[in-house]
Motif scaffolding. Structure first.
Motif, PDB file in Angstrom:
ATOM      1  N   LYS A   3       0.852  -1.215   0.000  1.00  0.00           N
ATOM      2  CA  LYS A   3       0.000   0.000   0.000  1.00  0.00           C
ATOM      3  C   LYS A   3       0.686   0.978   0.000  1.00  0.00           C
ATOM      4  O   LYS A   3       1.543   0.643   0.488  1.00  0.00           O
ATOM      5  CB  LYS A   3      -0.961  -0.408   0.394  1.00  0.00           C
ATOM      6  CG  LYS A   3      -2.001  -1.083  -0.231  1.00  0.00           C
ATOM      7  CD  LYS A   3      -2.691  -1.509  -0.302  1.00  0.00           C
ATOM      8  CE  LYS A   3      -3.445  -1.961  -0.712  1.00  0.00           C
ATOM      9  NZ  LYS A   3      -3.570  -2.002  -0.952  1.00  0.00           N
ATOM     10  N   GLN A 188      -9.542   0.156  -2.189  1.00  0.00           N
ATOM     11  CA  GLN A 188      -9.846   0.220  -0.766  1.00  0.00           C
ATOM     12  C   GLN A 188     -10.664   1.486  -0.491  1.00  0.00           C
ATOM     13  O   GLN A 188     -10.504   2.504  -1.177  1.00  0.00           O
ATOM     14  CB  GLN A 188      -8.562   0.272   0.073  1.00  0.00           C
ATOM     15  CG  GLN A 188      -7.647  -0.930  -0.088  1.00  0.00           C
ATOM     16  CD  GLN A 188      -8.226  -2.190   0.514  1.00  0.00           C
ATOM     17  OE1 GLN A 188      -9.040  -2.139   1.429  1.00  0.00           O
ATOM     18  NE2 GLN A 188      -7.794  -3.348  -0.008  1.00  0.00           N
ATOM     19  N   ASP A 215      -2.135  -3.300   1.824  1.00  0.00           N
ATOM     20  CA  ASP A 215      -3.552  -3.292   1.457  1.00  0.00           C
ATOM     21  C   ASP A 215      -3.748  -3.263  -0.058  1.00  0.00           C
ATOM     22  O   ASP A 215      -4.806  -3.638  -0.563  1.00  0.00           O
ATOM     23  CB  ASP A 215      -4.259  -2.086   2.074  1.00  0.00           C
ATOM     24  CG  ASP A 215      -4.370  -2.191   3.584  1.00  0.00           C
ATOM     25  OD1 ASP A 215      -4.172  -3.297   4.117  1.00  0.00           O
ATOM     26  OD2 ASP A 215      -4.649  -1.161   4.227  1.00  0.00           O
ATOM     27  N   TYR A 216      -2.718  -2.805  -0.769  1.00  0.00           N
ATOM     28  CA  TYR A 216      -2.794  -2.699  -2.232  1.00  0.00           C
ATOM     29  C   TYR A 216      -1.873  -3.710  -2.914  1.00  0.00           C
ATOM     30  O   TYR A 216      -1.541  -3.569  -4.096  1.00  0.00           O
ATOM     31  CB  TYR A 216      -2.435  -1.269  -2.662  1.00  0.00           C
ATOM     32  CG  TYR A 216      -3.413  -0.255  -2.132  1.00  0.00           C
ATOM     33  CD1 TYR A 216      -4.531   0.141  -2.881  1.00  0.00           C
ATOM     34  CD2 TYR A 216      -3.257   0.292  -0.860  1.00  0.00           C
ATOM     35  CE1 TYR A 216      -5.440   1.064  -2.378  1.00  0.00           C
ATOM     36  CE2 TYR A 216      -4.165   1.206  -0.346  1.00  0.00           C
ATOM     37  CZ  TYR A 216      -5.252   1.583  -1.116  1.00  0.00           C
ATOM     38  OH  TYR A 216      -6.168   2.493  -0.604  1.00  0.00           O
TER      39      TYR A 216
END
Length: 243
Positions: A3, A188, A215-216
Motif C-alpha cells: 500500500k 480500498q 492493502d494494495y
C-alpha cells in the motif's frame, strides 16, 4: 492525478543504489546534503475543523460566495499535481521521499444547493511520478505499482461532502471525504481531510490520503541497512475550473 500522504514506494534497485550512497556518506549526511529535500505537504494555508470556516490572508472581509456560482461541473486544470510521501530508514536515520506528477485529470460535480460535492473522480498517471532517483522511479513504476498493467491510480467519491454554509471568496475550509482509492489494481475505501477554497471561478483542493502498502498488494522493500516504512501518503494539490 492512487500500500500515495509517506507512500507509493521507496525501492529495491533504487533503494540499493541510494542506500549504498547513504551507507558510505553516513545516513545523516546523506539525508541533509545528498538526498533531495522532500516536497512540502499539500496545503492551502489556514484551515478549520471539518464543517467550519477559517479566513486566510486577504480573504478577511471579502463577500460570501453565492452558492449558485459553485453549482455545476468542474474539471481539474493546469497547475495540479499528485504523488506520494514515504519514509525510508537508513541505518537508523529517517529519510523522507516524495514523488510528484502534474499528469492529473478529473471532474467534480457540485449540487444545485452549491454546498454539496456530490460526485468526484480523479485519475493519476502513475508512470509519470518522479522523485530524485531514476532507479527508485523505475522500481516504483515497473515492479511496485506495475504501471504497464495498471497505468492509473484513481479516486472516486462515494459519500457526498456538504458544507454548512457558503464560504467567503478566497476562504479556506476543511471537510472530510470518503471514497474508493484504486492503486495497482486494488481498491480500498479511504476517509481523509481535504482543504477547499474558491473565488467562484476557480477552485483549489489539497489533501493527503494515508495508506498501507500491503492493502494494495505492494511489498515495501527491506534491504537490511535500508527499510521502507509499511505506511505512506497519497498527496494531491489541485486546481479546478468549470468544465
Amino acid at each position: 492525478m492512487q500500500k500515495s500522504h509517506k507512500i507509493l514506494i521507496g525501492v529495491a534497485a533504487g533503494v540499493l543504489v541510494l542506500g549504498t550512497a547513504g551507507a558510505i556518506a553516513g545516513p545523516a549526511i546523506y539525508r541533509d546534503l545528498i538526498a533531495a529535500p522532500a516536497a512540502e505537504a499539500p496545503s492551502l494555508g489556514d484551515s478549520a475543523s471539518p464543517g467550519e470556516s477559517a479566513q486566510s490572508g486577504d480573504a478577511a472581509g471579502t463577500a460570501r460566495l453565492d452558492p449558485a456560482q459553485l453549482a455545476g461541473d468542474w474539471a481539474v486544470s493546469d497547475g495540479s499535481e499528485a504523488g506520494y510521501r514515504v519514509d525510508e530508514v537508513l541505518n537508523g536515520t529517517n529519510v523522507t521521499v516524495t514523488g510528484r506528477t502534474p499528469e492529473v485529470s478529473g471532474t467534480f460535480t457540485i449540487g444545485e444547493d452549491g454546498l454539496t460535492l456530490g460526485a468526484a473522480r480523479l485519475a493519476v498517471d502513475v508512470a509519470s511520478i518522479t522523485t530524485d532517483s531514476g532507479s527508485r522511479d523505475a522500481y516504483f513504476r515497473d515492479q511496485a505499482v506495475r504501471a504497464g498493467e495498471f497505468p492509473e491510480a484513481t479516486f472516486t467519491l462515494t459519500e457526498p461532502v456538504t458544507l454548512a454554509e457558503a464560504p467567503n471568496a478566497g476562504e479556506t475550509v476543511r471537510a472530510s471525504a470518503t471514497g474508493e482509492l484504486t492503486l495497482a489494481g486494488e481498491t480500498q475505501t479511504v476517509t481523509f481531510d481535504v482543504e477547499l477554497r474558491s473565488d467562484g471561478t476557480t477552485a483549489e483542493l489539497a489533501g493527503s490520503i494515508p495508506i498501507t502498502f500491503a492493502d494494495y498488494g505492494i511489498e515495501a522493500p527491506s534491504l537490511g541497512f535500508v527499510e521502507v516504512e509499511p505506511d505512506g501518503l497519497v498527496e494531491f494539490q489541485l486546481t479546478a475550473k468549470r468544465a
